[in-house]
Design an enzyme around this catalytic site. Structure first.
Site, short mmCIF file in Angstrom:
data_model
loop_
_atom_site.label_atom_id
_atom_site.label_comp_id
_atom_site.label_asym_id
_atom_site.label_seq_id
_atom_site.Cartn_x
_atom_site.Cartn_y
_atom_site.Cartn_z
N ARG A 112 0.82 -1.21 0.00
CA ARG A 112 0.00 0.00 0.00
C ARG A 112 0.86 1.27 0.00
O ARG A 112 0.51 2.25 -0.61
CB ARG A 112 -0.91 -0.01 1.24
CG ARG A 112 -1.95 1.09 1.21
CD ARG A 112 -3.03 0.87 2.24
NE ARG A 112 -2.53 0.94 3.60
CZ ARG A 112 -3.30 0.76 4.68
NH1 ARG A 112 -4.57 0.46 4.56
NH2 ARG A 112 -2.77 0.83 5.88
N TYR A 113 1.95 1.22 0.75
CA TYR A 113 2.88 2.36 0.77
C TYR A 113 4.05 2.01 -0.14
O TYR A 113 4.45 0.85 -0.21
CB TYR A 113 3.37 2.61 2.19
CG TYR A 113 2.25 2.78 3.19
CD1 TYR A 113 1.49 3.95 3.22
CD2 TYR A 113 1.94 1.77 4.09
CE1 TYR A 113 0.46 4.10 4.12
CE2 TYR A 113 0.90 1.91 5.00
CZ TYR A 113 0.16 3.07 5.02
OH TYR A 113 -0.86 3.22 5.90
N ARG A 116 7.22 0.01 1.73
CA ARG A 116 7.13 -1.14 2.64
C ARG A 116 5.94 -2.03 2.28
O ARG A 116 4.93 -1.55 1.78
CB ARG A 116 7.05 -0.70 4.10
CG ARG A 116 6.01 0.36 4.42
CD ARG A 116 6.54 1.21 5.59
NE ARG A 116 5.54 2.07 6.21
CZ ARG A 116 5.19 3.26 5.72
NH1 ARG A 116 5.69 3.70 4.58
NH2 ARG A 116 4.30 3.99 6.36
N CYS A 125 -3.37 -18.07 14.30
CA CYS A 125 -2.91 -17.36 15.49
C CYS A 125 -2.94 -18.34 16.65
O CYS A 125 -3.74 -19.27 16.66
CB CYS A 125 -3.82 -16.18 15.81
SG CYS A 125 -3.57 -14.78 14.71
N CYS A 129 -8.17 -12.85 18.48
CA CYS A 129 -8.81 -11.64 19.00
C CYS A 129 -10.13 -11.45 18.25
O CYS A 129 -10.17 -11.57 17.02
CB CYS A 129 -7.92 -10.42 18.74
SG CYS A 129 -6.21 -10.62 19.29
N CYS A 132 -10.33 -8.79 15.28
CA CYS A 132 -9.25 -8.96 14.30
C CYS A 132 -9.46 -8.13 13.04
O CYS A 132 -10.50 -8.22 12.38
CB CYS A 132 -9.14 -10.42 13.92
SG CYS A 132 -7.90 -10.74 12.65
N ARG A 134 -7.86 -8.51 10.35
CA ARG A 134 -7.72 -9.36 9.17
C ARG A 134 -8.62 -10.59 9.28
O ARG A 134 -8.25 -11.69 8.86
CB ARG A 134 -6.24 -9.72 9.00
CG ARG A 134 -5.84 -9.80 7.54
CD ARG A 134 -4.35 -9.66 7.34
NE ARG A 134 -3.94 -8.27 7.33
CZ ARG A 134 -2.91 -7.78 8.03
NH1 ARG A 134 -2.20 -8.56 8.78
NH2 ARG A 134 -2.61 -6.50 7.94
N ASP A 293 -10.39 -0.61 13.76
CA ASP A 293 -10.70 -0.53 12.32
C ASP A 293 -12.19 -0.76 12.05
O ASP A 293 -12.89 -1.40 12.84
CB ASP A 293 -9.90 -1.58 11.55
CG ASP A 293 -8.45 -1.15 11.36
OD1 ASP A 293 -8.19 0.06 11.35
OD2 ASP A 293 -7.60 -2.04 11.23
N ASP A 330 -6.83 4.05 10.71
CA ASP A 330 -6.52 3.46 9.40
C ASP A 330 -7.79 3.55 8.57
O ASP A 330 -8.82 2.98 8.93
CB ASP A 330 -6.06 2.01 9.55
CG ASP A 330 -5.03 1.65 8.50
OD1 ASP A 330 -4.96 2.34 7.47
OD2 ASP A 330 -4.29 0.66 8.71
N LYS A 335 -2.97 4.90 6.69
CA LYS A 335 -3.01 5.33 8.09
C LYS A 335 -2.96 6.86 8.19
O LYS A 335 -2.23 7.50 7.46
CB LYS A 335 -1.82 4.75 8.84
CG LYS A 335 -1.87 3.23 8.97
CD LYS A 335 -0.70 2.74 9.80
CE LYS A 335 -0.81 1.26 10.09
NZ LYS A 335 -0.62 0.43 8.89
C1 LIG Z 1 0.18 -0.51 8.79
C2 LIG Z 1 0.76 -0.91 7.52
C3 LIG Z 1 2.12 -0.74 7.26
C4 LIG Z 1 3.08 -0.15 8.28
O1 LIG Z 1 2.84 1.19 8.54
P1 LIG Z 1 3.80 1.98 9.55
O2 LIG Z 1 3.23 3.35 9.59
O3 LIG Z 1 5.18 1.92 8.96
O4 LIG Z 1 3.74 1.27 10.86
C5 LIG Z 1 2.60 -1.11 6.03
N1 LIG Z 1 1.79 -1.61 5.08
C6 LIG Z 1 0.47 -1.77 5.30
C7 LIG Z 1 -0.37 -2.31 4.20
C8 LIG Z 1 -0.09 -1.43 6.52
O5 LIG Z 1 -1.40 -1.59 6.73
#
Ligand SMILES: *Cc1c(COP(=O)(O)O)cnc(C)c1O
Length: 365
Positions: A112-113, A116, A125, A129, A132, A134, A293, A330, A335
């Site tokens: 998404r970003y 990362r 798990c 929880c 959850c 997910r 969420d 989120d 986020k």
């Molecule tokens: C939460 C999340 C992250 C990590 O976000 P940070 O702000 O670095 O903690 C990375 N990818 C996805 C898809 C996420 O939902």
């Protein structure tokens, strides 16, 4: 770790300490029948709701014993016991509120970003929880991501040079055995452009036996490993879980916490302050406080966003700055870190700021 004698007498046969401390035994012996679990807890099973949103019910003997000994057992119980309110779907709730499936270039990856990715390595798990995020995955038949899908994930990461961090998640990655886990971590580490490996887990709190020498030897080999713990209440930090956390830190892992703000569980200043300060004393940096969420069936856990903002303001007043996590909502698209507005006014040569005590101060430009 001490064997829970009440647990032994509940089942009528005495297990020995070696068995209790075998993490695979803990997994095999999870409470999966709600009736058994509530009886062990001494909770009247007549009130229990058996209909739920299909997130599996499973609690390790260790975590069951931790809850039973907690002074706030009723709060921790809410987070693991199925509830018929999970069937209530608010119009704005979704099974995949973060649109992860749409951002999934291959089955095990969520991207998404730009820099990362999430690497989803299992849907299992140790303990589930009820809120959850997910749950669209944990509701499915249990699976560990197949070798070919893991390989496809590793290939995707190596082909995309902008990826500098891999967050190993699931399910709970520490559910996997060491051979598989080491294959995943070492494969990621071999990719030059990946700088950081982060593991998201609740295992040190619900199955501290898992943090054994063999696992620590693996984690030590591939520094730096960041471990983000999902911790929700100060009562989860007891002698055995603190010892497991200490072993992780001593093995060179860098620990941070992520907490979901949960109505009736931790949505008050005393609990959060106690939690954040206890985390710091255990060498865990409070990282994120997540607004619950918009996942299907979790509305009974969700607070108002303003409650979260006020609680973080309270923390800033009453604790070390180290104890203040970012408050994160989120939403679609990613986020959002929320802050209450402290920049009250702008004049030609100054800003009017509101400080921790609520007083206004003029700060020159
Ligand atoms: C939460 C999340 C992250 C990590 O976000 P940070 O702000 O670095 O903690 C990375 N990818 C996805 C898809 C996420 O939902």
């Amino acid at each position: 770790m001490a064997l829970d004698t009440e647990y032994c007498s509940f089942w009528g046969k005495l297990k020995n300490e070696a068995v209790w401390n075998d993490w695979k035994w803990q997994l095999r012996s999870r409470f999966t029948k709600l009736g058994d679990f509530l009886e062990y807890m001494g909770v009247n099973a007549d009130h229990c709701e058996t209909q739920s949103n299909k997130i599996p019910f499973a609690v390790t003997p260790f975590y069951a014993s931790l809850i039973k000994q907690s002074a706030h057992a009723e709060k921790l119980l809410k987070t693991v016991v199925p509830d018929s309110r999970e069937l209530e779907l608010s119009p704005y709730e979704k099974h995949d509120p973060l649109e992860e499936d749409e951002n999934s270039p291959c089955p095990a990856i969520v991207h998404r970003y730009p820099d990362r990715v999430l690497f989803l390595v299992t849907n299992n798990c140790a303990t589930y929880c009820r809120y959850c995020t997910r749950s669209r995955l944990t509701r499915l038949t249990p699976f560990n991501t197949s070798k070919s899908q893991l390989q496809a994930g590793v290939d995707y990461i190596s082909q995309n040079k902008q990826i500098r961090e891999v967050i190993i998640s699931g399910g709970d990655p520490l559910f996997l055995d060491n051979t598989k886990l080491e294959w995943i971590i070492s494969s990621i580490r071999q990719i030059d452009h990946v700088q950081l490996v982060r593991i998201g887990t609740k295992v040190p709190l619900v199955l501290p036996q898992r943090i054994d020498d063999e696992l620590l030897t693996i984690l030590e080999k591939y520094p730096p490993i960041y471990v983000n713990l999902h911790v929700i209440h100060p009562d989860e930090l007891v002698t055995d879980t603190q010892a497991a956390i200490s072993r992780l830190v001593n093995a060179g892992c860098v620990l941070a916490s992520q907490t979901v703000l949960l109505k009736g569980v931790n949505d008050n200043n005393d609990t959060l302050q106690c939690l954040m300060e206890k985390l710091l004393r255990n060498r865990i940096r409070p990282y994120a406080l997540f607004h619950c969420d918009l996942v299907a069936g979790a509305s009974h856990f969700r607070t108002d966003i303003k409650v979260g903002l006020d609680l973080v303001d309270q923390l800033r007043k009453s604790s070390s700055g180290l104890a203040v996590p970012a408050y994160i909502v989120d939403s679609r698209g990613g986020k959002v870190a929320l802050h209450s507005t402290n920049l009250m006014k702008e004049t030609e040569d100054a800003y009017l700021l509101r400080n921790w005590s609520g007083n206004l101060v003029k700060h020159p430009k």
